[in-house]
Motif scaffolding. Structure first.
Motif, PDB file in Angstrom:
ATOM      1  N   MET A 127       0.835  -1.192   0.000  1.00  0.00           N
ATOM      2  CA  MET A 127       0.000   0.000   0.000  1.00  0.00           C
ATOM      3  C   MET A 127       0.878   1.253   0.000  1.00  0.00           C
ATOM      4  O   MET A 127       1.737   1.430   0.860  1.00  0.00           O
ATOM      5  CB  MET A 127      -0.929   0.004   1.218  1.00  0.00           C
ATOM      6  N   LEU A 128       0.669   2.103  -1.003  1.00  0.00           N
ATOM      7  CA  LEU A 128       1.368   3.375  -1.094  1.00  0.00           C
ATOM      8  C   LEU A 128       0.362   4.490  -0.840  1.00  0.00           C
ATOM      9  O   LEU A 128      -0.798   4.371  -1.222  1.00  0.00           O
ATOM     10  CB  LEU A 128       1.993   3.552  -2.484  1.00  0.00           C
ATOM     11  N   LYS A 129       0.816   5.571  -0.219  1.00  0.00           N
ATOM     12  CA  LYS A 129      -0.117   6.644   0.104  1.00  0.00           C
ATOM     13  C   LYS A 129       0.536   8.000  -0.116  1.00  0.00           C
ATOM     14  O   LYS A 129       1.666   8.245   0.319  1.00  0.00           O
ATOM     15  CB  LYS A 129      -0.595   6.535   1.557  1.00  0.00           C
ATOM     16  N   VAL A 130      -0.186   8.895  -0.806  1.00  0.00           N
ATOM     17  CA  VAL A 130       0.188  10.292  -0.968  1.00  0.00           C
ATOM     18  C   VAL A 130      -1.071  11.112  -0.727  1.00  0.00           C
ATOM     19  O   VAL A 130      -2.064  10.946  -1.437  1.00  0.00           O
ATOM     20  CB  VAL A 130       0.747  10.589  -2.376  1.00  0.00           C
ATOM     21  N   SER A 131      -1.037  11.960   0.284  1.00  0.00           N
ATOM     22  CA  SER A 131      -2.211  12.739   0.662  1.00  0.00           C
ATOM     23  C   SER A 131      -3.374  11.775   0.937  1.00  0.00           C
ATOM     24  O   SER A 131      -3.215  10.825   1.687  1.00  0.00           O
ATOM     25  CB  SER A 131      -2.564  13.753  -0.428  1.00  0.00           C
ATOM     26  N   ASN A 132      -4.541  11.989   0.308  1.00  0.00           N
ATOM     27  CA  ASN A 132      -5.671  11.088   0.563  1.00  0.00           C
ATOM     28  C   ASN A 132      -5.818  10.024  -0.515  1.00  0.00           C
ATOM     29  O   ASN A 132      -6.871   9.391  -0.643  1.00  0.00           O
ATOM     30  CB  ASN A 132      -6.974  11.888   0.682  1.00  0.00           C
ATOM     31  N   ASP A 138      -0.958  -4.795  -5.468  1.00  0.00           N
ATOM     32  CA  ASP A 138      -1.291  -6.188  -5.772  1.00  0.00           C
ATOM     33  C   ASP A 138      -2.645  -6.316  -6.467  1.00  0.00           C
ATOM     34  O   ASP A 138      -2.856  -7.215  -7.284  1.00  0.00           O
ATOM     35  CB  ASP A 138      -1.264  -7.054  -4.507  1.00  0.00           C
ATOM     36  N   SER A 139      -3.572  -5.389  -6.188  1.00  0.00           N
ATOM     37  CA  SER A 139      -4.905  -5.467  -6.787  1.00  0.00           C
ATOM     38  C   SER A 139      -5.148  -4.402  -7.849  1.00  0.00           C
ATOM     39  O   SER A 139      -6.208  -4.348  -8.456  1.00  0.00           O
ATOM     40  CB  SER A 139      -5.977  -5.341  -5.706  1.00  0.00           C
ATOM     41  N   GLN A 140      -4.146  -3.516  -8.073  1.00  0.00           N
ATOM     42  CA  GLN A 140      -4.245  -2.433  -9.059  1.00  0.00           C
ATOM     43  C   GLN A 140      -5.437  -1.523  -8.770  1.00  0.00           C
ATOM     44  O   GLN A 140      -6.132  -1.064  -9.683  1.00  0.00           O
ATOM     45  CB  GLN A 140      -4.335  -2.996 -10.475  1.00  0.00           C
ATOM     46  N   VAL A 141      -5.661  -1.269  -7.493  1.00  0.00           N
ATOM     47  CA  VAL A 141      -6.771  -0.419  -7.069  1.00  0.00           C
ATOM     48  C   VAL A 141      -6.235   0.879  -6.480  1.00  0.00           C
ATOM     49  O   VAL A 141      -5.333   0.864  -5.635  1.00  0.00           O
ATOM     50  CB  VAL A 141      -7.647  -1.138  -6.027  1.00  0.00           C
ATOM     51  N   MET A 142      -6.784   1.994  -6.933  1.00  0.00           N
ATOM     52  CA  MET A 142      -6.502   3.302  -6.349  1.00  0.00           C
ATOM     53  C   MET A 142      -7.691   3.682  -5.472  1.00  0.00           C
ATOM     54  O   MET A 142      -8.837   3.619  -5.911  1.00  0.00           O
ATOM     55  CB  MET A 142      -6.281   4.343  -7.450  1.00  0.00           C
ATOM     56  N   LYS A 143      -7.379   4.079  -4.257  1.00  0.00           N
ATOM     57  CA  LYS A 143      -8.429   4.421  -3.309  1.00  0.00           C
ATOM     58  C   LYS A 143      -8.309   5.891  -2.941  1.00  0.00           C
ATOM     59  O   LYS A 143      -7.258   6.345  -2.484  1.00  0.00           O
ATOM     60  CB  LYS A 143      -8.313   3.550  -2.055  1.00  0.00           C
ATOM     61  N   ILE A 144      -9.375   6.649  -3.188  1.00  0.00           N
ATOM     62  CA  ILE A 144      -9.418   8.066  -2.851  1.00  0.00           C
ATOM     63  C   ILE A 144     -10.475   8.248  -1.780  1.00  0.00           C
ATOM     64  O   ILE A 144     -11.667   8.073  -2.035  1.00  0.00           O
ATOM     65  CB  ILE A 144      -9.743   8.933  -4.080  1.00  0.00           C
ATOM     66  N   SER A 145     -10.002   8.582  -0.561  1.00  0.00           N
ATOM     67  CA  SER A 145     -10.893   8.610   0.603  1.00  0.00           C
ATOM     68  C   SER A 145     -11.547   7.233   0.721  1.00  0.00           C
ATOM     69  O   SER A 145     -10.851   6.254   0.915  1.00  0.00           O
ATOM     70  CB  SER A 145     -11.905   9.737   0.476  1.00  0.00           C
ATOM     71  N   ASP A 146     -12.864   7.123   0.546  1.00  0.00           N
ATOM     72  CA  ASP A 146     -13.519   5.816   0.662  1.00  0.00           C
ATOM     73  C   ASP A 146     -13.918   5.247  -0.702  1.00  0.00           C
ATOM     74  O   ASP A 146     -14.624   4.232  -0.768  1.00  0.00           O
ATOM     75  CB  ASP A 146     -14.770   5.928   1.548  1.00  0.00           C
ATOM     76  N   LYS A 201      -9.362  10.510 -13.355  1.00  0.00           N
ATOM     77  CA  LYS A 201      -9.729   9.758 -12.152  1.00  0.00           C
ATOM     78  C   LYS A 201      -9.393  10.531 -10.877  1.00  0.00           C
ATOM     79  O   LYS A 201     -10.028  10.338  -9.845  1.00  0.00           O
ATOM     80  CB  LYS A 201      -9.034   8.392 -12.166  1.00  0.00           C
ATOM     81  N   LEU A 202      -8.391  11.392 -10.953  1.00  0.00           N
ATOM     82  CA  LEU A 202      -7.994  12.193  -9.791  1.00  0.00           C
ATOM     83  C   LEU A 202      -8.757  13.509  -9.706  1.00  0.00           C
ATOM     84  O   LEU A 202      -8.813  14.131  -8.642  1.00  0.00           O
ATOM     85  CB  LEU A 202      -6.488  12.500  -9.857  1.00  0.00           C
ATOM     86  N   GLU A 203      -9.358  13.913 -10.784  1.00  0.00           N
ATOM     87  CA  GLU A 203      -9.970  15.235 -10.908  1.00  0.00           C
ATOM     88  C   GLU A 203     -11.065  15.463  -9.873  1.00  0.00           C
ATOM     89  O   GLU A 203     -11.968  14.648  -9.692  1.00  0.00           O
ATOM     90  CB  GLU A 203     -10.559  15.382 -12.320  1.00  0.00           C
ATOM     91  N   ASN A 204     -10.956  16.593  -9.168  1.00  0.00           N
ATOM     92  CA  ASN A 204     -11.977  17.045  -8.207  1.00  0.00           C
ATOM     93  C   ASN A 204     -12.220  16.083  -7.052  1.00  0.00           C
ATOM     94  O   ASN A 204     -13.199  16.212  -6.330  1.00  0.00           O
ATOM     95  CB  ASN A 204     -13.321  17.294  -8.920  1.00  0.00           C
ATOM     96  N   LYS A 205     -11.332  15.122  -6.870  1.00  0.00           N
ATOM     97  CA  LYS A 205     -11.541  14.143  -5.799  1.00  0.00           C
ATOM     98  C   LYS A 205     -10.412  14.170  -4.777  1.00  0.00           C
ATOM     99  O   LYS A 205     -10.524  13.563  -3.723  1.00  0.00           O
ATOM    100  CB  LYS A 205     -11.652  12.737  -6.379  1.00  0.00           C
ATOM    101  N   THR A 206      -9.326  14.841  -5.101  1.00  0.00           N
ATOM    102  CA  THR A 206      -8.161  14.768  -4.252  1.00  0.00           C
ATOM    103  C   THR A 206      -7.301  16.013  -4.420  1.00  0.00           C
ATOM    104  O   THR A 206      -7.462  16.779  -5.368  1.00  0.00           O
ATOM    105  CB  THR A 206      -7.316  13.521  -4.599  1.00  0.00           C
ATOM    106  N   SER A 207      -6.354  16.196  -3.510  1.00  0.00           N
ATOM    107  CA  SER A 207      -5.402  17.302  -3.608  1.00  0.00           C
ATOM    108  C   SER A 207      -4.158  16.907  -4.391  1.00  0.00           C
ATOM    109  O   SER A 207      -3.220  17.685  -4.519  1.00  0.00           O
ATOM    110  CB  SER A 207      -4.987  17.753  -2.199  1.00  0.00           C
ATOM    111  N   VAL A 208      -4.151  15.694  -4.930  1.00  0.00           N
ATOM    112  CA  VAL A 208      -3.003  15.200  -5.697  1.00  0.00           C
ATOM    113  C   VAL A 208      -3.265  15.388  -7.186  1.00  0.00           C
ATOM    114  O   VAL A 208      -4.372  15.142  -7.668  1.00  0.00           O
ATOM    115  CB  VAL A 208      -2.748  13.709  -5.393  1.00  0.00           C
ATOM    116  N   LYS A 209      -2.255  15.815  -7.917  1.00  0.00           N
ATOM    117  CA  LYS A 209      -2.411  15.958  -9.359  1.00  0.00           C
ATOM    118  C   LYS A 209      -1.107  15.599 -10.075  1.00  0.00           C
ATOM    119  O   LYS A 209      -0.022  15.666  -9.497  1.00  0.00           O
ATOM    120  CB  LYS A 209      -2.810  17.387  -9.723  1.00  0.00           C
ATOM    121  N   ILE A 210      -1.241  15.180 -11.329  1.00  0.00           N
ATOM    122  CA  ILE A 210      -0.084  14.895 -12.173  1.00  0.00           C
ATOM    123  C   ILE A 210       0.201  16.147 -12.990  1.00  0.00           C
ATOM    124  O   ILE A 210      -0.643  16.604 -13.756  1.00  0.00           O
ATOM    125  CB  ILE A 210      -0.342  13.692 -13.093  1.00  0.00           C
ATOM    126  N   VAL A 211       1.385  16.700 -12.798  1.00  0.00           N
ATOM    127  CA  VAL A 211       1.761  17.971 -13.419  1.00  0.00           C
ATOM    128  C   VAL A 211       2.710  17.718 -14.590  1.00  0.00           C
ATOM    129  O   VAL A 211       3.621  16.901 -14.502  1.00  0.00           O
ATOM    130  CB  VAL A 211       2.445  18.895 -12.391  1.00  0.00           C
TER     131      VAL A 211
END
Length: 223
Positions: A127-132, A138-146, A201-211
């Motif tokens: 499990m890797l985590k950056v911000s929320n 292992d499951s190729q799942v990205m989790k944003i909050s819940d 997938k990250l848009e408007n859901k998190t404070s993380v962005k790809i620049v």
């Protein structure tokens, strides 16, 4: 691990490249500063080993250009025993480490591996985590909050790369090499497509962005 060594002592450089294969280190060699910079600016290397005294562009100038172009590739300087001023200047320019000649090859390889570990940390879990944002490799799942989002294979490979080294700028050549393979005929358009998918997938859901770092590549940052 792909490493560039810029060293004008041909016998030394060739010997290091030969011995590196036994250490699972893939060496590319440049014997002068101009060739060294031409290869370094591609941004495809995990670690760069730079001799300071080189024909053409010297090692400190190559280092300055690397950092000026916002490339975060770890750089190890090879210096003469009496070049304290060069070592200080190199560290001020952004070198990550230095080694004084003559040196033991085992120490050089150990330092290269140490620099590599800084950018590809060996996590004790998947499990890797950056911000929320969390990523389960292992499951190729990205989790944003819940919210859980299943990623495609390439999306997952890209997201894992970014999250293992947040704030690091990855060049397009580096991404092509790591995700699709150095000999692949895939174009840079493929990278842009998958970066677009991840951004949506990250848009408007998190404070993380790809620049996009113009002229260099991409980096993961918090907004």
């Amino acid at each position: 691990m792909r490493t560039l060594i810029v060293e004008d002592e041909k016998k030394l450089a060739d010997a290091l490249a030969f011995l590196a294969k036994k250490q699972n280190i893939d060496f590319d060699i440049a014997y002068d500063g101009d060739t060294g910079w031409m290869l370094a600016k591609k941004g495809i290397y995990d670690v760069i080993v730079l001799d300071i005294m080189l024909p053409g562009i010297d090692g400190l100038e190559i280092l300055r250009r690397i950092r000026e172009n916002r490339m975060s590739t770890p750089v190890l300087l090879l210096t003469a025993r009496d070049s304290i001023a060069d070592r200080v200047k190199g560290l001020d320019l952004g070198a990550d480490d230095y080694l004084v000649k003559p040196f033991a090859t085992q120490e050089l390889f150990a330092r290269i591996r140490s620099l590599y570990r800084r950018i590809s940390k060996d996590y004790s879990n998947d499990m890797l985590k950056v911000s929320n944002v969390e990523f389960l490799s292992d499951s190729q799942v990205m989790k944003i909050s819940d919210i859980e989002i299943k990623l495609s294979i390439k999306e997952a490979q890209l997201m894992e790369m970014f999250m293992r080294a947040p704030k690091r700028t990855f060049s397009r050549d580096y991404i092509l090499d790591k995700i699709w393979g150095y000999d692949s005929d895939v174009s840079e358009n493929n990278i842009e497509i998958y970066i677009h998918y991840l951004r949506k997938k990250l848009e408007n859901k998190t404070s993380v962005k790809i620049v996009t770092v113009r002229g260099v590549g991409y980096t993961l940052k918090e907004k």
